[in-house]
Design an enzyme around this catalytic site. Sequence first.
Site, PDB file in Angstrom:
ATOM      1  N   GLU A   7       0.190   3.623   1.762  1.00 30.10           N
ATOM      2  CA  GLU A   7       0.279   4.061   3.166  1.00 30.10           C
ATOM      3  C   GLU A   7       1.690   3.842   3.717  1.00 30.10           C
ATOM      4  O   GLU A   7       2.068   4.459   4.701  1.00 30.10           O
ATOM      5  CB  GLU A   7      -0.719   3.279   4.028  1.00 30.10           C
ATOM      6  N   TYR A  61      -1.541   0.500  10.622  1.00 26.61           N
ATOM      7  CA  TYR A  61      -1.810  -0.200   9.348  1.00 26.61           C
ATOM      8  C   TYR A  61      -0.596  -0.117   8.419  1.00 26.61           C
ATOM      9  O   TYR A  61      -0.155  -1.123   7.857  1.00 26.61           O
ATOM     10  CB  TYR A  61      -3.045   0.423   8.676  1.00 26.61           C
ATOM     11  N   SER A  71       0.810  -1.221   0.000  1.00 31.56           N
ATOM     12  CA  SER A  71       0.000   0.000   0.000  1.00 31.56           C
ATOM     13  C   SER A  71       0.844   1.272   0.000  1.00 31.56           C
ATOM     14  O   SER A  71       1.904   1.330   0.623  1.00 31.56           O
ATOM     15  CB  SER A  71      -0.890  -0.019   1.244  1.00 31.56           C
TER      16      SER A  71
HETATM   17  P1  NAP Z   1     -11.430  -4.627   1.953  1.00 29.97           P
HETATM   18  O1  NAP Z   1     -12.617  -4.314   1.088  1.00 29.97           O
HETATM   19  O2  NAP Z   1     -11.364  -4.066   3.335  1.00 29.97           O
HETATM   20  O3  NAP Z   1     -11.322  -6.224   2.051  1.00 29.97           O
HETATM   21  C1  NAP Z   1     -10.539  -6.853   3.021  1.00 29.97           C
HETATM   22  C2  NAP Z   1     -10.809  -8.354   2.979  1.00 29.97           C
HETATM   23  O4  NAP Z   1      -9.976  -9.013   3.952  1.00 29.97           O
HETATM   24  C3  NAP Z   1     -12.253  -8.773   3.312  1.00 29.97           C
HETATM   25  O5  NAP Z   1     -12.620  -9.791   2.420  1.00 29.97           O
HETATM   26  C4  NAP Z   1     -12.150  -9.317   4.726  1.00 29.97           C
HETATM   27  O6  NAP Z   1     -13.114 -10.284   5.031  1.00 29.97           O
HETATM   28  C5  NAP Z   1     -10.775  -9.986   4.640  1.00 29.97           C
HETATM   29  N1  NAP Z   1     -10.188 -10.283   5.945  1.00 29.97           N
HETATM   30  C6  NAP Z   1     -10.015  -9.445   6.999  1.00 29.97           C
HETATM   31  N2  NAP Z   1      -9.429 -10.104   8.022  1.00 29.97           N
HETATM   32  C7  NAP Z   1      -9.219 -11.375   7.600  1.00 29.97           C
HETATM   33  C8  NAP Z   1      -8.639 -12.536   8.199  1.00 29.97           C
HETATM   34  N3  NAP Z   1      -8.162 -12.514   9.445  1.00 29.97           N
HETATM   35  N4  NAP Z   1      -8.565 -13.677   7.470  1.00 29.97           N
HETATM   36  C9  NAP Z   1      -9.062 -13.714   6.214  1.00 29.97           C
HETATM   37  N5  NAP Z   1      -9.643 -12.657   5.586  1.00 29.97           N
HETATM   38  C10 NAP Z   1      -9.711 -11.505   6.290  1.00 29.97           C
HETATM   39  O7  NAP Z   1     -10.071  -4.199   1.220  1.00 29.97           O
HETATM   40  P2  NAP Z   1      -9.795  -3.816  -0.330  1.00 29.97           P
HETATM   41  O8  NAP Z   1     -10.039  -2.380  -0.513  1.00 29.97           O
HETATM   42  O9  NAP Z   1     -10.476  -4.821  -1.206  1.00 29.97           O
HETATM   43  O10 NAP Z   1      -8.217  -4.008  -0.400  1.00 29.97           O
HETATM   44  C11 NAP Z   1      -7.630  -5.261  -0.698  1.00 29.97           C
HETATM   45  C12 NAP Z   1      -6.220  -5.310  -0.146  1.00 29.97           C
HETATM   46  O11 NAP Z   1      -5.445  -4.261  -0.728  1.00 29.97           O
HETATM   47  C13 NAP Z   1      -6.099  -5.099   1.355  1.00 29.97           C
HETATM   48  O12 NAP Z   1      -5.007  -5.874   1.808  1.00 29.97           O
HETATM   49  C14 NAP Z   1      -5.773  -3.630   1.511  1.00 29.97           C
HETATM   50  O13 NAP Z   1      -5.088  -3.391   2.704  1.00 29.97           O
HETATM   51  C15 NAP Z   1      -4.896  -3.431   0.282  1.00 29.97           C
HETATM   52  N6  NAP Z   1      -4.894  -2.090  -0.294  1.00 29.97           N
HETATM   53  C16 NAP Z   1      -6.055  -1.457  -0.609  1.00 29.97           C
HETATM   54  C17 NAP Z   1      -6.034  -0.226  -1.231  1.00 29.97           C
HETATM   55  C18 NAP Z   1      -7.299   0.481  -1.624  1.00 29.97           C
HETATM   56  O14 NAP Z   1      -7.234   1.675  -1.896  1.00 29.97           O
HETATM   57  N7  NAP Z   1      -8.418  -0.216  -1.711  1.00 29.97           N
HETATM   58  C19 NAP Z   1      -4.789   0.372  -1.534  1.00 29.97           C
HETATM   59  C20 NAP Z   1      -3.617  -0.303  -1.211  1.00 29.97           C
HETATM   60  C21 NAP Z   1      -3.685  -1.547  -0.609  1.00 29.97           C
HETATM   61  P3  NAP Z   1     -14.523  -9.874   5.755  1.00 29.97           P
HETATM   62  O15 NAP Z   1     -15.356  -9.327   4.655  1.00 29.97           O
HETATM   63  O16 NAP Z   1     -15.013 -11.160   6.291  1.00 29.97           O
HETATM   64  O17 NAP Z   1     -14.176  -8.867   6.808  1.00 29.97           O
HETATM   65  O1  F7E Z   2      -9.095   8.204   3.965  1.00 29.92           O
HETATM   66  C1  F7E Z   2      -9.500  11.664   5.170  1.00 29.92           C
HETATM   67  C2  F7E Z   2      -8.581  10.744   5.949  1.00 29.92           C
HETATM   68  O2  F7E Z   2     -10.057   6.118   4.895  1.00 29.92           O
HETATM   69  C3  F7E Z   2      -8.605   9.085   2.975  1.00 29.92           C
HETATM   70  C4  F7E Z   2      -7.289   2.216   2.410  1.00 29.92           C
HETATM   71  O3  F7E Z   2      -7.815   1.517   1.315  1.00 29.92           O
HETATM   72  O4  F7E Z   2      -6.043   3.704   0.985  1.00 29.92           O
HETATM   73  C5  F7E Z   2      -7.022   3.655   2.011  1.00 29.92           C
HETATM   74  O5  F7E Z   2      -6.579   4.368   3.151  1.00 29.92           O
HETATM   75  C6  F7E Z   2      -8.354  10.446   3.566  1.00 29.92           C
HETATM   76  C7  F7E Z   2      -7.559  10.439   4.874  1.00 29.92           C
HETATM   77  O6  F7E Z   2      -8.413   6.029   2.957  1.00 29.92           O
HETATM   78  C8  F7E Z   2     -12.776  11.327   6.665  1.00 29.92           C
HETATM   79  O7  F7E Z   2      -8.056  11.413   7.108  1.00 29.92           O
HETATM   80  C9  F7E Z   2     -11.444  12.951   6.127  1.00 29.92           C
HETATM   81  O8  F7E Z   2      -6.588  11.446   4.839  1.00 29.92           O
HETATM   82  O9  F7E Z   2     -10.682   6.800   2.545  1.00 29.92           O
HETATM   83  P1  F7E Z   2      -9.660   6.740   3.612  1.00 29.92           P
HETATM   84  P2  F7E Z   2      -6.873   5.924   3.385  1.00 29.92           P
HETATM   85  O10 F7E Z   2      -6.677   6.189   4.827  1.00 29.92           O
HETATM   86  O11 F7E Z   2      -6.084   6.743   2.426  1.00 29.92           O
HETATM   87  C10 F7E Z   2      -4.772   3.133   1.335  1.00 29.92           C
HETATM   88  C11 F7E Z   2      -3.874   3.224   0.117  1.00 29.92           C
HETATM   89  C12 F7E Z   2      -4.893   1.777   1.903  1.00 29.92           C
HETATM   90  O12 F7E Z   2      -4.006   0.928   1.720  1.00 29.92           O
HETATM   91  C13 F7E Z   2      -5.997   1.532   2.870  1.00 29.92           C
HETATM   92  O13 F7E Z   2      -6.275   0.140   3.012  1.00 29.92           O
HETATM   93  O14 F7E Z   2      -9.601  11.047   3.892  1.00 29.92           O
HETATM   94  N1  F7E Z   2     -10.834  11.781   5.773  1.00 29.92           N
HETATM   95  N2  F7E Z   2     -12.638  12.680   6.683  1.00 29.92           N
HETATM   96  C14 F7E Z   2     -11.644  10.762   6.092  1.00 29.92           C
HETATM   97  N3  F7E Z   2     -11.496   9.444   5.928  1.00 29.92           N
HETATM   98  C15 F7E Z   2     -12.487   8.641   6.339  1.00 29.92           C
HETATM   99  N4  F7E Z   2     -12.377   7.315   6.172  1.00 29.92           N
HETATM  100  N5  F7E Z   2     -13.626   9.151   6.917  1.00 29.92           N
HETATM  101  C16 F7E Z   2     -13.823  10.494   7.116  1.00 29.92           C
HETATM  102  O15 F7E Z   2     -14.834  10.906   7.630  1.00 29.92           O
END
Ligand code: NAP
Ligand code: F7E
Length: 322
Positions: free
Chosen positions: A127, A149, A125
Site C-alpha cells: 500500500e 493506512y 506493505s
Molecule cells: P490482521 O489479520 O488484521 O491482524 C492484525 C492484528 O493486529 C490482530 O491480531 C489485531 O488484534 C492486532 N492489533 C490491532 N491493533 C492492535 C494494538 N493496538 N495492539 C496490539 N495488537 C493490535 O492483519 P494480517 O493480514 O495478519 O497482517 C499482518 C500485518 O501485515 C499487519 O501489520 C498488516 O498491516 C500487514 N500487511 C498485511 C498484508 C496482507 O495482505 N495481509 C500485506 C502487507 C502488510 P485483534 O485481533 O485483537 O484486533
Molecule cells: O481490497 C477492492 C478495494 O480490502 C482490495 C490489506 O491486507 O492488502 C490489503 O489491502 C481491493 C481494493 O485489500 C470491495 O477497493 C472492491 O482495491 O481486500 P482489500 P487492500 O486494500 O489491497 C494490503 C497490501 C495491506 O497491507 C492491507 O493491510 O478490492 N474492493 N470491493 C473491495 N475491497 C473490500 N475490502 N471490500 C469490497 O467490498
Amino acid sequence: MKTALITGITGQDGAYLAKLLLKKGYRVVGLLAHRSTNALWRLSYLNIDTEVEYSDGDLTDLSSLIRIIEKIEPDEVYNLAAQSFVGASWQQPILTSQVTGMGVLHMLEAIRLTNPQIKFYQASSSEMFGLVQQPVQSEETPFYPRSPYGVAKLFGHWMTKNYRESYNMFTCSGILFNHESPLRGLEFVTRKVTNAVARIVVGKQNELRLGNIDAKRDWGYAGDYVEAMWLMLQQPHPDDYVIATGKTASVRDMCKIAFSYAGLNYEDYLVIDPELYRPAEVDILLGNPAKARKKLGWEAKTSFEELIQLMVEADLARMKEK
Ligand code: NAP
Ligand code: F7E
C-alpha cells in the site's frame, strides 16, 4: 531454544507465523491486546492455541511493550499488529496512525531501551506504493501512499530503516503484497467473496455487494509469505525485501474464479455498490520479488487459482459444519 515475540498473534499472519516458528522449535509468545471474546479462533483453527504463550499488552502502550520484552527476553520480534483494513483507515485515521504508524516506533524504542541486539521484523506493505510510480514495484520504487493506512505504514517503514542506520540495530522491513488465506478477515475482498460463495450455495445469501471490481492486486498465499518473514531475520545482515508473486489479477477475475468453483456465474449475484468505493483507490499493484528470490531463496509456491480454490473450499466446509 529461541524465543519469538509476535504482535498481531490473533491476526491472519500471526497465526501462520506462530505455526511455522513452533515447527522450527521456537518458544512463541504472542502479544494479546484483548479486544474480542473469540480472539484465538485462528490459532485454534491451526491447533496451536495451547502451544503459544500470551502476554497482555498493546502497541500503543510503550510501557506494556518494555515490560513484556524484559520479562520474556525474545531473540526475535515480529511486529505484525496493525489496524490493517485500508477501508477503515479513512473512518479512523488517527487510531490507524497511532497503531499502524506510531506503534512501530513504540516497539523499536522498547527494543532499543531493553536489548538492542533483538532482531526486529516490520510488516510493511505494498500500500506504500499506492499511486504506482513504476509499472512493476521493487525495493527501489518511490512510494506514493493513497490511504491513511498507507501513510502510517510508510512512517513505520522509514523508522525501521532509521533505527538500523542510527543504532546499528538488526531491523528488517518486509514490503508484502496482498496475501490471503482461509484465515483472512471477512472485511477483505477475497474472503468477502469466498464466504459469499459458500453462503449462496447453502441459500443464506442471494447477492454480493462490492465496490471497485477493476482494481488489480498481486495476490499470494499467507502461508508462503510468513516463511519470508522468518528468512529475513536469519540473514547475516538486515535489509528490506519486496515479497510478491510477480502476477496481478483484478477483483473481477477473482470473483469469476471463486464462483466458478461452486458452478456459479458471478454476474448473476454481483451488485456494484458505490458506497463501497474508496475516497482514493490503488488501481493496480504488481511486485518484483527478484531480490527475495536471489538473497532469501524465497518464492511464492501457491498460484492465485489454487489460493482461491483453497479459500472457497474452506468456506464451504465451514458452512457445512454450521
Ligand atoms: P490482521 O489479520 O488484521 O491482524 C492484525 C492484528 O493486529 C490482530 O491480531 C489485531 O488484534 C492486532 N492489533 C490491532 N491493533 C492492535 C494494538 N493496538 N495492539 C496490539 N495488537 C493490535 O492483519 P494480517 O493480514 O495478519 O497482517 C499482518 C500485518 O501485515 C499487519 O501489520 C498488516 O498491516 C500487514 N500487511 C498485511 C498484508 C496482507 O495482505 N495481509 C500485506 C502487507 C502488510 P485483534 O485481533 O485483537 O484486533
Ligand atoms: O481490497 C477492492 C478495494 O480490502 C482490495 C490489506 O491486507 O492488502 C490489503 O489491502 C481491493 C481494493 O485489500 C470491495 O477497493 C472492491 O482495491 O481486500 P482489500 P487492500 O486494500 O489491497 C494490503 C497490501 C495491506 O497491507 C492491507 O493491510 O478490492 N474492493 N470491493 C473491495 N475491497 C473490500 N475490502 N471490500 C469490497 O467490498
